[in-house]
Design a protein around this motif. Structure first.
Motif, PDB file in Angstrom:
ATOM      1  N   LEU A 192       4.476  15.721  -5.120  1.00  0.00           N
ATOM      2  CA  LEU A 192       4.782  15.054  -6.144  1.00  0.00           C
ATOM      3  C   LEU A 192       5.930  13.793  -6.260  1.00  0.00           C
ATOM      4  N   GLU A 193       7.142  14.573  -5.644  1.00  0.00           N
ATOM      5  CA  GLU A 193       8.328  13.780  -5.598  1.00  0.00           C
ATOM      6  C   GLU A 193       8.211  12.417  -4.825  1.00  0.00           C
ATOM      7  N   ASP A 194       7.706  12.474  -3.610  1.00  0.00           N
ATOM      8  CA  ASP A 194       7.610  11.347  -2.865  1.00  0.00           C
ATOM      9  C   ASP A 194       6.646  10.288  -3.625  1.00  0.00           C
ATOM     10  N   THR A 195       5.704  10.933  -4.154  1.00  0.00           N
ATOM     11  CA  THR A 195       4.751   9.866  -4.930  1.00  0.00           C
ATOM     12  C   THR A 195       5.410   9.172  -6.229  1.00  0.00           C
ATOM     13  N   LEU A 196       6.429   9.915  -6.750  1.00  0.00           N
ATOM     14  CA  LEU A 196       7.018   9.389  -8.038  1.00  0.00           C
ATOM     15  C   LEU A 196       7.936   8.440  -7.409  1.00  0.00           C
ATOM     16  N   PHE A 197       8.671   8.647  -6.417  1.00  0.00           N
ATOM     17  CA  PHE A 197       9.464   7.329  -5.680  1.00  0.00           C
ATOM     18  C   PHE A 197       8.485   6.336  -5.380  1.00  0.00           C
ATOM     19  N   HIS A 242       0.910  -1.045  -0.158  1.00  0.00           N
ATOM     20  CA  HIS A 242       0.058   0.090  -0.049  1.00  0.00           C
ATOM     21  C   HIS A 242       0.833   1.179   0.093  1.00  0.00           C
ATOM     22  N   THR A 243       0.494   2.321  -0.487  1.00  0.00           N
ATOM     23  CA  THR A 243       0.931   3.680  -0.576  1.00  0.00           C
ATOM     24  C   THR A 243       0.114   4.484   0.351  1.00  0.00           C
ATOM     25  N   SER A 244       0.806   4.983   1.350  1.00  0.00           N
ATOM     26  CA  SER A 244       0.063   6.280   2.176  1.00  0.00           C
ATOM     27  C   SER A 244       0.837   7.670   1.533  1.00  0.00           C
ATOM     28  N   CYS A 268      -4.834  -1.043  -4.263  1.00  0.00           N
ATOM     29  CA  CYS A 268      -4.560   0.167  -3.646  1.00  0.00           C
ATOM     30  C   CYS A 268      -4.452   1.358  -4.697  1.00  0.00           C
ATOM     31  N   ASP A 269      -5.489   2.017  -4.577  1.00  0.00           N
ATOM     32  CA  ASP A 269      -5.632   2.908  -5.865  1.00  0.00           C
ATOM     33  C   ASP A 269      -4.424   4.113  -5.535  1.00  0.00           C
ATOM     34  N   SER A 270      -3.947   4.548  -4.588  1.00  0.00           N
ATOM     35  CA  SER A 270      -2.839   5.494  -4.468  1.00  0.00           C
ATOM     36  C   SER A 270      -1.603   4.696  -4.893  1.00  0.00           C
ATOM     37  N   SER A 271      -1.543   3.532  -4.881  1.00  0.00           N
ATOM     38  CA  SER A 271      -0.266   2.714  -5.486  1.00  0.00           C
ATOM     39  C   SER A 271      -0.404   2.902  -7.016  1.00  0.00           C
ATOM     40  N   GLN A 272      -1.642   2.565  -7.538  1.00  0.00           N
ATOM     41  CA  GLN A 272      -1.853   2.661  -9.014  1.00  0.00           C
ATOM     42  C   GLN A 272      -1.565   4.154  -9.317  1.00  0.00           C
ATOM     43  N   MET A 273      -1.998   5.025  -8.850  1.00  0.00           N
ATOM     44  CA  MET A 273      -1.814   6.761  -9.323  1.00  0.00           C
ATOM     45  C   MET A 273      -0.134   6.619  -9.185  1.00  0.00           C
ATOM     46  N   ALA A 274       0.436   6.442  -8.130  1.00  0.00           N
ATOM     47  CA  ALA A 274       1.788   6.496  -8.146  1.00  0.00           C
ATOM     48  C   ALA A 274       2.627   6.059  -9.187  1.00  0.00           C
ATOM     49  N   GLU A 275       2.221   5.037  -9.471  1.00  0.00           N
ATOM     50  CA  GLU A 275       2.884   4.193 -10.636  1.00  0.00           C
ATOM     51  C   GLU A 275       2.704   4.924 -11.812  1.00  0.00           C
ATOM     52  N   THR A 276       1.289   5.292 -12.195  1.00  0.00           N
ATOM     53  CA  THR A 276       1.131   6.086 -13.366  1.00  0.00           C
ATOM     54  C   THR A 276       1.711   7.188 -13.475  1.00  0.00           C
ATOM     55  N   LEU A 277       1.939   7.969 -12.349  1.00  0.00           N
ATOM     56  CA  LEU A 277       2.552   9.152 -12.507  1.00  0.00           C
ATOM     57  C   LEU A 277       4.077   8.940 -12.704  1.00  0.00           C
TER      58      LEU A 277
END
Length: 244
Positions: free
Chosen positions: A157-162, A8-10, A178-187
């Motif tokens: 942005l940068e933490d999510t990109l990592f 999961h991504t918080s 986990c939608d936030s993980s999907q979004m992070a990978e898409t970005l």
């Protein structure tokens, strides 16, 4: 039945309470610049790094231990401390065999939150140690929470990109719902060819803030993979190189 561990991504410390950290490896992500600086200092031979959540505690511990005290508030060296949060302040000839007591606006706060919520294993992640983080998570084969330090609880942005970079490398080994993980990978996939240019183009808040202080060199370094490829691992109140 899916018996892969979960990931999961918080996206912010304000969201960490929504995740059960008690059976997970928590990766603390503060790309600009705390976790990049932690990896760099340890890579350059620092004995250990003690993350604390206040400037006063930083100064107190530094005096007790004759350690280097460092940290920032709002992107600048915190008042009362000698050194800041730039990876370039910690070359080998300065930091080797020394202990660094570090406090930052977002990253050290999130690390203590994870510990207080019962996380059994805490590591720190940044682009400079991307491969070390990914290798460890795959090898451990346990549940993972990628914890973005964000900026004063606001998404960045940068933490999510990592987080997205980690996910894109290791997702086959995890069950990810986990939608936030999907979004992070898409970005990440959108920006990965030139992360610095992607941050600039999106006028990312932290890019804007640090560039205003003339820190383009720091930003570029912190967005470049594997320049300090060690794994900072939290044990007994300090961050040390895992397996050393």
């Amino acid at each position: 039945m899916n018996n892969k561990p979960t990931l999961h991504t918080s996206l912010s410390p304000a969201l960490l309470h929504l995740y059960d950290v008690r059976d997970s490896i928590v990766v603390i992500i503060d790309v600009l610049r705390a976790t990049s600086t932690i990896a760099t200092a340890l890579y350059n031979g620092a004995k250990s790094i003690i993350p604390v959540d206040s400037v006063a505690r930083c100064i107190e511990l530094g005096n007790q231990m004759d350690a280097i005290t460092a940290g920032e508030r709002d992107g600048k060296v915190a008042e009362g401390l000698t050194y800041g949060n730039s990876p370039f302040e910690y070359p080998r000839e300065f930091i080797a065999d020394k202990t660094l007591v570090l406090t930052t606006t977002n990253g050290t706060k999130l690390l203590h939150m994870a510990l207080n919520n019962g996380a059994p294993t805490v590591i720190t992640g940044s682009f400079p140690n991307l491969s070390a983080v990914c290798d460890f998570l795959v090898k451990e084969n346990r549940n993972v929470i990628l914890g973005c330090a964000a900026w004063k609880d606001r998404f960045n942005l940068e933490d999510t990109l990592f987080a997205g970079a980690v996910i894109s490398r290791i997702k086959e080994n995890f069950h990810i719902n986990c939608d936030s993980s999907q979004m992070a990978e898409t970005l990440y996939l959108k920006g990965k060819t030139d992360l610095y240019e992607f941050m600039r183009e999106k006028n990312a808040s932290h890019y804007h803030r640090l560039n205003g202080f003339g820190l383009e060199k720091d930003i570029r370094y912190c967005l470049t993979p594997d320049g300090a490829n060690v794994l900072p691992f939290y044990e007994d109140g300090r961050l040390v190189v895992h397996g050393k």
